[in-house]
Design an enzyme around this catalytic site. Structure first.
Site, short mmCIF file in Angstrom:
data_model
loop_
_atom_site.label_atom_id
_atom_site.label_comp_id
_atom_site.label_asym_id
_atom_site.label_seq_id
_atom_site.Cartn_x
_atom_site.Cartn_y
_atom_site.Cartn_z
N ASP A 1 -8.14 2.15 2.99
CA ASP A 1 -7.67 1.38 1.83
C ASP A 1 -7.20 0.01 2.30
O ASP A 1 -6.03 -0.18 2.61
CB ASP A 1 -6.53 2.15 1.16
CG ASP A 1 -6.03 1.48 -0.11
OD1 ASP A 1 -6.54 0.41 -0.46
OD2 ASP A 1 -5.12 2.03 -0.75
N GLU B 1 -5.91 -6.87 -7.40
CA GLU B 1 -4.88 -6.46 -6.44
C GLU B 1 -5.23 -7.04 -5.06
O GLU B 1 -5.01 -6.41 -4.03
CB GLU B 1 -4.79 -4.94 -6.34
CG GLU B 1 -4.25 -4.25 -7.57
CD GLU B 1 -4.15 -2.76 -7.38
OE1 GLU B 1 -3.24 -2.16 -7.96
OE2 GLU B 1 -5.00 -2.18 -6.66
N ASP C 1 -11.09 1.73 -8.88
CA ASP C 1 -10.71 0.69 -7.93
C ASP C 1 -11.93 0.39 -7.08
O ASP C 1 -12.45 1.30 -6.41
CB ASP C 1 -9.54 1.15 -7.06
CG ASP C 1 -9.04 0.07 -6.12
OD1 ASP C 1 -9.83 -0.40 -5.27
OD2 ASP C 1 -7.85 -0.31 -6.22
N HIS D 1 -11.53 1.07 -3.34
CA HIS D 1 -11.42 2.50 -3.10
C HIS D 1 -12.75 3.22 -3.29
O HIS D 1 -13.12 4.08 -2.48
CB HIS D 1 -10.38 3.11 -4.04
CG HIS D 1 -8.99 2.60 -3.82
ND1 HIS D 1 -7.93 2.94 -4.64
CD2 HIS D 1 -8.48 1.77 -2.88
CE1 HIS D 1 -6.83 2.35 -4.22
NE2 HIS D 1 -7.14 1.61 -3.16
N HIS E 1 -9.26 -1.83 -11.01
CA HIS E 1 -8.70 -2.75 -10.02
C HIS E 1 -9.87 -3.42 -9.32
O HIS E 1 -10.67 -2.77 -8.66
CB HIS E 1 -7.85 -1.98 -9.00
CG HIS E 1 -6.59 -1.41 -9.59
ND1 HIS E 1 -5.95 -0.30 -9.06
CD2 HIS E 1 -5.86 -1.79 -10.67
CE1 HIS E 1 -4.88 -0.04 -9.78
NE2 HIS E 1 -4.81 -0.93 -10.76
N HIS F 1 -1.33 7.09 -8.66
CA HIS F 1 -2.11 7.70 -7.60
C HIS F 1 -1.93 9.21 -7.71
O HIS F 1 -0.78 9.69 -7.77
CB HIS F 1 -1.64 7.23 -6.24
CG HIS F 1 -1.90 5.78 -5.98
ND1 HIS F 1 -1.54 5.17 -4.79
CD2 HIS F 1 -2.49 4.81 -6.73
CE1 HIS F 1 -1.89 3.89 -4.84
NE2 HIS F 1 -2.47 3.65 -6.01
N HIS G 1 2.04 0.38 -13.33
CA HIS G 1 1.66 1.16 -12.14
C HIS G 1 2.87 1.94 -11.65
O HIS G 1 3.95 1.39 -11.44
CB HIS G 1 1.15 0.23 -11.04
CG HIS G 1 0.32 0.93 -10.00
ND1 HIS G 1 0.81 1.96 -9.23
CD2 HIS G 1 -0.97 0.76 -9.62
CE1 HIS G 1 -0.14 2.38 -8.41
NE2 HIS G 1 -1.24 1.68 -8.64
N HIS H 1 -7.59 -3.79 0.97
CA HIS H 1 -8.04 -4.75 -0.03
C HIS H 1 -8.27 -6.12 0.60
O HIS H 1 -7.53 -6.53 1.51
CB HIS H 1 -7.02 -4.88 -1.14
CG HIS H 1 -6.83 -3.63 -1.95
ND1 HIS H 1 -6.17 -3.62 -3.16
CD2 HIS H 1 -7.19 -2.35 -1.73
CE1 HIS H 1 -6.14 -2.40 -3.64
NE2 HIS H 1 -6.75 -1.61 -2.77
N TYR I 1 4.62 4.21 -5.59
CA TYR I 1 3.80 4.84 -4.56
C TYR I 1 4.45 6.13 -4.04
O TYR I 1 3.76 7.00 -3.50
CB TYR I 1 3.59 3.89 -3.38
CG TYR I 1 2.74 2.68 -3.69
CD1 TYR I 1 1.61 2.78 -4.51
CD2 TYR I 1 3.05 1.44 -3.14
CE1 TYR I 1 0.83 1.66 -4.79
CE2 TYR I 1 2.28 0.32 -3.41
CZ TYR I 1 1.16 0.44 -4.23
OH TYR I 1 0.39 -0.66 -4.49
N ARG J 1 8.37 1.42 -3.57
CA ARG J 1 8.67 2.27 -2.41
C ARG J 1 9.94 3.08 -2.61
O ARG J 1 10.48 3.64 -1.67
CB ARG J 1 8.81 1.40 -1.15
CG ARG J 1 7.58 0.58 -0.81
CD ARG J 1 6.44 1.45 -0.37
NE ARG J 1 5.24 0.66 -0.08
CZ ARG J 1 4.06 1.20 0.21
NH1 ARG J 1 3.93 2.51 0.25
NH2 ARG J 1 3.02 0.42 0.45
N GLU K 1 -5.93 7.04 -10.78
CA GLU K 1 -6.65 6.03 -10.01
C GLU K 1 -7.57 6.69 -8.97
O GLU K 1 -7.16 7.63 -8.29
CB GLU K 1 -5.65 5.11 -9.31
CG GLU K 1 -6.33 3.98 -8.54
CD GLU K 1 -5.35 2.97 -7.96
OE1 GLU K 1 -5.74 2.22 -7.06
OE2 GLU K 1 -4.18 2.93 -8.43
#
Length: 277
Positions: free
Chosen positions: A223, A255, A175, A178, A210, A106, A66, A225, A69, A36, A141
């Site tokens: 989104d 994930e 993913d 997703h 993922h 992303h 990864h 999970h 974000y 973040r 992704e």
């Protein structure tokens, strides 16, 4: 089978590698920096050397790095785009110390500019960043399609890859949550989805996945999970995916909302699916 989960490297890469071994994994995914924020911890070369030895001894597959974000290459704010390019370049520089790592990111959010403009910005950024001799394999992704996400369908991913001059190191990270949420019916038409992936982006471009269940129903564009087997995809679909010949050589990472014991259980079940087929 190459399978792992997302692990913290806050206490070092070697520690994460040991945790992966403890839960039956032979790979893992990690954030390159604060997910973040923009800060990245200095790399410890001795720690990384220990990880490399561990990976050789336990026949690890490619690791998955990864991106943060907050890295948005298609923001409507030029300063945000420039900051994202700075993070991207720095991540690639750091990953030279971790060979055999895929870099997953992303595509970004076009912030109501429209997907065409967003894709234009992403292509422009990647053409600035990627060189003919770029070593790390970079994976876009597939996204769930919430809000103004770019990458909500395979055609958007293809358009980005096709627009980049030096794209031989560009690929795809699927993913499952997703894909299902964005309208690709993995549950009732897996072979059809696989054929579409091959036709649009090419299965040879798919390097990682993922592996997640979904809290929401098909084509929800959300989104969310879920733990494997506890969502709208279910165990039968997960079993079909991991046993599909199209995915037999890729890297799977969980994930799912789990702690280590939960990941260990899921990895054991998934490995058993593959062993028994």
């Amino acid at each position: 089978m190459n399978i792992g989960c997302h692990l913290s490297v806050a206490k070092g890469f070697y520690k994460a590698g040991l945790q992966a071994c403890e839960i039956g994994a032979n790979t893992f995914q990690f954030f390159t920096r604060n997910p973040r924020g923009g800060k990245a911890k200095a790399l410890d070369t001795e720690d990384i050397d220990k990880l490399k030895v561990l990976m050789r001894e336990h026949q690890f597959s490619n690791l998955c790095a990864h991106a943060s974000y907050t890295m948005n290459l298609c923001s409507n704010n030029e300063d945000t785009r420039d900051f994202a390019k700075q993070l991207f370049r720095d991540d690639l520089k750091r990953l030279k110390q971790l060979p055999r790592s895929y870099y997953i990111f992303h595509p970004g959010s076009h912030v109501k500019q429209g997907s065409e403009k967003g894709i234009e910005y992403i292509i422009s950024a990647l053409n600035e960043i990627l060189l003919e001799d770029t070593e790390t394999y970079i994976l876009l992704e597939t996204m769930a399609g919430k809000g103004s996400e770019v990458g909500r369908n395979l055609n958007e991913i293809k358009n980005i890859i096709d627009g980049v001059k030096y794209n031989k190191q560009l690929g795809v990270c699927l993913d499952t949550c997703h894909l299902y949420s964005s309208g690709y019916d993995l549950k009732n038409n897996l072979n059809g989805v696989v054929s579409e992936i091959d036709k649009i982006v090419g299965l040879e471009k798919v390097k990682a996945m993922h592996l997640n269940d979904s809290k929401t129903e098909f084509a929800s564009f959300k989104d969310r999970h879920e733990k494997l087997g506890e969502g709208s995809l279910g165990w039968d679909t997960i079993e079909s995916i991991v046993n599909h010949t199209a995915f037999e050589n890729i890297v799977f990472n969980l994930e799912t909302p789990n702690e280590l014991e939960g990941y260990k259980r899921e990895i054991e079940i998934v490995r058993n699916f593959v062993t028994n087929n």
